[in-house]
Design a protein around this motif. Sequence first.
Motif, PDB file in Angstrom:
ATOM      1  N   UNK A  37       0.807  -1.214   0.000  1.00 33.91           N
ATOM      2  CA  UNK A  37       0.000   0.000   0.000  1.00 33.91           C
ATOM      3  C   UNK A  37       0.844   1.269   0.000  1.00 33.91           C
ATOM      4  N   UNK A  38       2.071   1.165   0.467  1.00 35.46           N
ATOM      5  CA  UNK A  38       2.974   2.317   0.474  1.00 35.46           C
ATOM      6  C   UNK A  38       4.395   1.782   0.488  1.00 35.46           C
ATOM      7  N   UNK A  39       5.269   2.428  -0.260  1.00 35.69           N
ATOM      8  CA  UNK A  39       6.667   2.021  -0.246  1.00 35.69           C
ATOM      9  C   UNK A  39       7.556   3.205  -0.537  1.00 35.69           C
ATOM     10  N   UNK A  40       8.736   3.181   0.081  1.00 42.84           N
ATOM     11  CA  UNK A  40       9.684   4.274  -0.061  1.00 42.84           C
ATOM     12  C   UNK A  40      11.045   3.800   0.442  1.00 42.84           C
ATOM     13  N   UNK A  41      12.103   4.427  -0.016  1.00 41.38           N
ATOM     14  CA  UNK A  41      13.410   4.098   0.558  1.00 41.38           C
ATOM     15  C   UNK A  41      13.534   4.624   1.996  1.00 41.38           C
ATOM     16  N   UNK A  42      12.666   5.557   2.373  1.00 42.89           N
ATOM     17  CA  UNK A  42      12.673   6.126   3.723  1.00 42.89           C
ATOM     18  C   UNK A  42      11.482   5.614   4.519  1.00 42.89           C
ATOM     19  N   UNK A  43      11.669   5.433   5.811  1.00 42.43           N
ATOM     20  CA  UNK A  43      10.633   4.856   6.665  1.00 42.43           C
ATOM     21  C   UNK A  43       9.494   5.830   6.970  1.00 42.43           C
ATOM     22  N   UNK A  44       9.813   7.090   7.224  1.00 47.79           N
ATOM     23  CA  UNK A  44       8.808   8.064   7.681  1.00 47.79           C
ATOM     24  C   UNK A  44       7.604   8.184   6.748  1.00 47.79           C
ATOM     25  N   UNK A  45       7.792   8.324   5.435  1.00 47.65           N
ATOM     26  CA  UNK A  45       6.606   8.445   4.576  1.00 47.65           C
ATOM     27  C   UNK A  45       5.737   7.186   4.578  1.00 47.65           C
ATOM     28  N   UNK A  46       6.367   6.033   4.734  1.00 40.67           N
ATOM     29  CA  UNK A  46       5.601   4.783   4.758  1.00 40.67           C
ATOM     30  C   UNK A  46       4.785   4.699   6.048  1.00 40.67           C
ATOM     31  N   UNK A  47       5.391   5.077   7.170  1.00 41.46           N
ATOM     32  CA  UNK A  47       4.644   5.069   8.433  1.00 41.46           C
ATOM     33  C   UNK A  47       3.478   6.057   8.384  1.00 41.46           C
ATOM     34  N   UNK A  48       3.716   7.226   7.807  1.00 39.40           N
ATOM     35  CA  UNK A  48       2.659   8.227   7.688  1.00 39.40           C
ATOM     36  C   UNK A  48       1.512   7.689   6.836  1.00 39.40           C
ATOM     37  N   UNK A  49       1.850   7.153   5.664  1.00 35.97           N
ATOM     38  CA  UNK A  49       0.822   6.610   4.766  1.00 35.97           C
ATOM     39  C   UNK A  49       0.093   5.439   5.417  1.00 35.97           C
ATOM     40  N   UNK A  50       0.829   4.597   6.119  1.00 39.43           N
ATOM     41  CA  UNK A  50       0.232   3.441   6.785  1.00 39.43           C
ATOM     42  C   UNK A  50      -0.796   3.901   7.831  1.00 39.43           C
ATOM     43  N   UNK A  51      -0.456   4.919   8.597  1.00 38.24           N
ATOM     44  CA  UNK A  51      -1.384   5.450   9.594  1.00 38.24           C
ATOM     45  C   UNK A  51      -2.628   6.048   8.971  1.00 38.24           C
ATOM     46  N   UNK A  52      -2.440   6.791   7.893  1.00 39.94           N
ATOM     47  CA  UNK A  52      -3.579   7.407   7.213  1.00 39.94           C
ATOM     48  C   UNK A  52      -4.505   6.346   6.608  1.00 39.94           C
ATOM     49  N   UNK A  53      -3.904   5.325   5.981  1.00 43.62           N
ATOM     50  CA  UNK A  53      -4.722   4.268   5.376  1.00 43.62           C
ATOM     51  C   UNK A  53      -5.456   3.458   6.432  1.00 43.62           C
ATOM     52  N   UNK A  54      -4.776   3.192   7.539  1.00 41.78           N
ATOM     53  CA  UNK A  54      -5.421   2.442   8.619  1.00 41.78           C
ATOM     54  C   UNK A  54      -6.590   3.242   9.195  1.00 41.78           C
ATOM     55  N   UNK A  55      -6.399   4.548   9.359  1.00 44.44           N
ATOM     56  CA  UNK A  55      -7.471   5.396   9.879  1.00 44.44           C
ATOM     57  C   UNK A  55      -8.664   5.391   8.927  1.00 44.44           C
ATOM     58  N   UNK A  56      -8.400   5.488   7.632  1.00 47.40           N
ATOM     59  CA  UNK A  56      -9.487   5.484   6.653  1.00 47.40           C
ATOM     60  C   UNK A  56     -10.227   4.146   6.656  1.00 47.40           C
ATOM     61  N   UNK A  57      -9.483   3.040   6.749  1.00 46.44           N
ATOM     62  CA  UNK A  57     -10.115   1.717   6.776  1.00 46.44           C
ATOM     63  C   UNK A  57     -10.964   1.556   8.040  1.00 46.44           C
ATOM     64  N   UNK A  58     -10.440   2.009   9.174  1.00 48.15           N
ATOM     65  CA  UNK A  58     -11.207   1.913  10.427  1.00 48.15           C
ATOM     66  C   UNK A  58     -12.459   2.776  10.368  1.00 48.15           C
ATOM     67  N   UNK A  59     -12.359   3.939   9.734  1.00 46.58           N
ATOM     68  CA  UNK A  59     -13.521   4.833   9.611  1.00 46.58           C
ATOM     69  C   UNK A  59     -14.633   4.163   8.808  1.00 46.58           C
ATOM     70  N   UNK A  60     -14.257   3.279   7.879  1.00 46.96           N
ATOM     71  CA  UNK A  60     -15.248   2.534   7.104  1.00 46.96           C
ATOM     72  C   UNK A  60     -15.727   1.289   7.835  1.00 46.96           C
TER      73      UNK A  60
END
Length: 163
Positions: A37-60
């Motif tokens: 669902x998200x990939x990057x050479x850096x960890x921070x953007x992946x963690x950010x995207x992972x949190x946002x996607x998880x929040x959206x999935x939980x909201x549904x």
Amino acid sequence: METRQARQGSPRSPQPPGDPRWVAMFHDPSSDSWRPAAESPDRAPVLYAMGEMAQAKRARGDTVTVALWGPKGGAWHLFDPAGAPAPAAAPTAERPVAASPTKLAERLGDRRHQVLMAGLSKAGLYDLTPDDATAVRDLVDRVDETTLRRVAHWLAVAGRSAG
């Protein structure tokens, strides 16, 4: 962040293909499959995207099962997405410009504004007065995104029942 991988009998994420990098894998229960669902050479953007996607999935109302893969010693490693400590700070040249605190705060503010404006539109409120615009800015500045999403949802429901 909830992860069912730690529970017995839950699906195990496959290792992502290719060279090691940071990858968030989400499980789709309907097809019993994993997808990056998200990939990057850096960890921070992946963690950010992972949190946002998880929040959206939980909201549904969806169950969230996520795996965080990353490099460790030049090879793939499965990290605990909830409890893994952040890696040591990377040299400045490796940090993405978009991840700076100022840019991130600006992006989050823009997104909260979009969420609230979408809710107002769904409620049938299109022509905002200067006082309305000020109220929107005040809410965006003072209220977190989760609360604004609830307000936008209420406005959308009210717009459907009024129409």
